[in-house]
Write an enzyme that holds these catalytic residues in place. Structure first.
Site, PDB file in Angstrom:
ATOM      1  N   LYS A 105       0.755  -1.430   0.156  1.00  3.54           N
ATOM      2  CA  LYS A 105       0.292   0.304  -0.125  1.00  3.54           C
ATOM      3  C   LYS A 105       0.744   1.437   0.175  1.00  3.54           C
ATOM      4  O   LYS A 105       0.724   2.324  -0.713  1.00  3.54           O
ATOM      5  CB  LYS A 105      -1.158  -0.185   0.733  1.00  3.54           C
ATOM      6  CG  LYS A 105      -2.301  -1.137   0.658  1.00  3.54           C
ATOM      7  CD  LYS A 105      -3.176  -0.996   2.190  1.00  3.54           C
ATOM      8  CE  LYS A 105      -4.294  -2.132   1.577  1.00  3.54           C
ATOM      9  NZ  LYS A 105      -4.986  -1.873   3.274  1.00  3.54           N
ATOM     10  N   LYS A 189      -8.220 -11.420  -7.776  1.00  4.01           N
ATOM     11  CA  LYS A 189      -9.641 -11.658  -6.854  1.00  4.01           C
ATOM     12  C   LYS A 189     -10.397 -10.589  -6.737  1.00  4.01           C
ATOM     13  O   LYS A 189      -9.857  -9.341  -7.743  1.00  4.01           O
ATOM     14  CB  LYS A 189      -8.727 -11.574  -5.667  1.00  4.01           C
ATOM     15  CG  LYS A 189      -9.399 -11.779  -3.966  1.00  4.01           C
ATOM     16  CD  LYS A 189      -8.430 -11.193  -3.196  1.00  4.01           C
ATOM     17  CE  LYS A 189      -9.305 -10.389  -1.575  1.00  4.01           C
ATOM     18  NZ  LYS A 189      -8.265 -10.160  -0.653  1.00  4.01           N
ATOM     19  N   LYS A 192     -12.850  -4.291  -5.541  1.00  2.00           N
ATOM     20  CA  LYS A 192     -14.280  -2.784  -5.896  1.00  2.00           C
ATOM     21  C   LYS A 192     -12.620  -2.470  -6.892  1.00  2.00           C
ATOM     22  O   LYS A 192     -13.207  -1.884  -8.367  1.00  2.00           O
ATOM     23  CB  LYS A 192     -14.359  -2.263  -5.012  1.00  2.00           C
ATOM     24  CG  LYS A 192     -12.925  -1.786  -4.527  1.00  2.00           C
ATOM     25  CD  LYS A 192     -12.878  -0.257  -3.352  1.00  2.00           C
ATOM     26  CE  LYS A 192     -11.568   0.011  -2.430  1.00  2.00           C
ATOM     27  NZ  LYS A 192     -12.145   0.759  -1.844  1.00  2.00           N
TER      28      LYS A 192
HETATM   29  P1  AMP Z   1     -11.779  -6.108   2.001  1.00  4.98           P
HETATM   30  O1  AMP Z   1     -12.488  -5.935   1.306  1.00  4.98           O
HETATM   31  O2  AMP Z   1     -10.103  -7.040   1.031  1.00  4.98           O
HETATM   32  O3  AMP Z   1     -11.195  -5.222   3.390  1.00  4.98           O
HETATM   33  O4  AMP Z   1     -11.743  -7.306   2.730  1.00  4.98           O
HETATM   34  C1  AMP Z   1     -12.836  -8.257   4.156  1.00  4.98           C
HETATM   35  C2  AMP Z   1     -13.016  -9.029   3.878  1.00  4.98           C
HETATM   36  O5  AMP Z   1     -13.539 -10.163   2.787  1.00  4.98           O
HETATM   37  C3  AMP Z   1     -12.378 -10.637   4.446  1.00  4.98           C
HETATM   38  O6  AMP Z   1     -12.436 -10.896   5.081  1.00  4.98           O
HETATM   39  C4  AMP Z   1     -11.578 -10.979   2.775  1.00  4.98           C
HETATM   40  O7  AMP Z   1     -10.593 -11.387   3.050  1.00  4.98           O
HETATM   41  C5  AMP Z   1     -12.747 -11.070   2.233  1.00  4.98           C
HETATM   42  N1  AMP Z   1     -12.700 -11.150   1.171  1.00  4.98           N
HETATM   43  C6  AMP Z   1     -12.258  -9.693   0.405  1.00  4.98           C
HETATM   44  N2  AMP Z   1     -12.286 -10.186  -1.493  1.00  4.98           N
HETATM   45  C7  AMP Z   1     -12.639 -11.055  -1.737  1.00  4.98           C
HETATM   46  C8  AMP Z   1     -12.661 -11.715  -2.901  1.00  4.98           C
HETATM   47  N3  AMP Z   1     -12.370 -11.890  -3.773  1.00  4.98           N
HETATM   48  N4  AMP Z   1     -12.835 -13.500  -1.694  1.00  4.98           N
HETATM   49  C9  AMP Z   1     -12.966 -13.653  -0.817  1.00  4.98           C
HETATM   50  N5  AMP Z   1     -12.982 -13.300  -0.094  1.00  4.98           N
HETATM   51  C10 AMP Z   1     -12.343 -12.102  -0.064  1.00  4.98           C
END
Ligand code: AMP
Length: 332
Positions: A105, A189, A192
């Site tokens: 980041k 993955k 957004k």
């Molecule tokens: P984030 O939005 O990246 O802060 O993630 C919030 C939660 O959602 C965390 O537990 C991540 O591991 C899960 N997460 C985010 N993106 C994905 C994805 N594409 N597939 C599975 N889990 C996700």
């Protein structure tokens, strides 16, 4: 989850939220909206308030039960920030510099855009965990390193300040925690930012958009339309199978057998239908909370009161072990 968007996406649901809902049956669970963490990206204050409510409403709509679990907003429990400071004072600069999320980041921002808060983020996360004497932390792969830091800090505290200062937590790798890939770029993955947002399905957007995104998902040019779960060679098809399976509770192999050789369009249409059949009632449940912020705020206030009651004696114990002078009533 951080309240950084107006909606959670399919990856957040399949990878985390869905498992949280089933965990509450077996364990005493605490779930919060990580608003203090989101300050590292300097959000607009008005949007932040609204998004905190939207995030909490989505937890509830997905099935987090505030009677069974403790559901709250992180900033409503000041002990998170207080313990976070103590942990910052126990973390080496080099140790924190090695966190890959920080490296990634901070590399994307310049030195001015990289705040001390971003650097200290893993110590706040460690506080989130240690504050409740947590035994288990449901984490995805992306948070593993931060959990390892938390465990190192816990072991260090117990060595420096005596056994029992904090509980050393374990990772709880949740069964069925699916990683969802971007629909336009199945090697990345779902998030957004990827593929200009077209490969992402937002939980609160018009279900017609979800249908469109799934129907236009990138697959492959296999003339036999082979449907099998093979993330390496068939990432697009495997991703659709994972999503389909998450919303029907069917295993991927039985779905693959049903759609094998029939043309990918059938798989896409039925997968989209399974997702929207879940999305519509989910959105209705979220709307009930969003249309009545007074009720939503009351649920969050109750959760925060219960979380504070849990956190206060833990923080008092750690303060005492650190040698901080307790407040007494002597001068009152
Ligand atoms: P984030 O939005 O990246 O802060 O993630 C919030 C939660 O959602 C965390 O537990 C991540 O591991 C899960 N997460 C985010 N993106 C994905 C994805 N594409 N597939 C599975 N889990 C996700």
């Amino acid at each position: 989850m951080q309240p950084t968007d107006g909606s959670l996406h399919l990856g957040n649901y399949c990878g985390a939220l869905r498992q949280w809902v089933s965990l509450q049956d077996e364990l005493d669970a605490l779930y919060f909206v990580a608003d203090l963490h989101s300050l590292t990206v300097n959000p607009d204050p008005t949007l932040l308030r609204e998004r905190s409510r939207r995030t909490a409403a989505q937890y509830l709509a997905a099935g987090v039960n505030p009677e069974q679990s403790i559901l709250f907003v992180q900033s409503h429990v000041p002990q998170h920030a207080e313990l976070g400071w103590l942990l910052q004072c126990q973390t080496g600069f080099g140790e924190a510099s090695r966190m890959t999320q920080f490296k990634d980041k901070s590399a994307k921002r310049n030195a001015e855009g990289t705040t001390v808060g971003l650097f200290a983020y893993p110590m706040l996360m460690a506080a989130d965990i240690l504050l409740y004497d947590s035994a288990l932390v449901p984490v995805g792969e992306d948070q593993r390193q931060h959990l390892e830091l938390t465990r190192d800090l816990a072991v260090r505290l117990n060595a420096r300040f005596g056994d029992g200062t904090v509980v050393v937590p374990e990772a709880h790798i949740v069964k069925g925690g699916a990683k969802i890939q971007d629909l336009q770029n199945p090697s990345a993955k779902m998030s957004k930012s990827s593929a200009g947002g077209k490969g992402c399905v937002w939980l609160l957007e018009d279900p017609k958009k979800a249908v469109k995104a799934i129907k236009s998902a990138v697959t492959d040019a296999d003339p036999a339309y082979t449907v099998r779960f093979d993330p390496e060679n068939k990432p697009g098809i495997s991703n659709l199978l994972t999503i389909f399976s998450a919303f029907t509770d069917r295993d991927v192999d039985s779905i693959a057998a049903e759609y094998d050789g029939r043309g990918y369009g059938y798989l896409k249409v039925d997968c989209a239908e399974a997702v929207t059949a879940w999305l519509q009632p989910f959105q209705e449940r979220a709307a009930v909370y969003l249309d009545d912020p007074v009720q939503l705020d009351a649920i969050l206030a109750d959760g925060a009161a219960r979380a504070r009651a849990w956190a206060a004696p833990v923080l008092a114990r750690v303060y005492d072990r650190f040698g901080l002078l307790p407040v007494t009533n002597a001068g009152a």
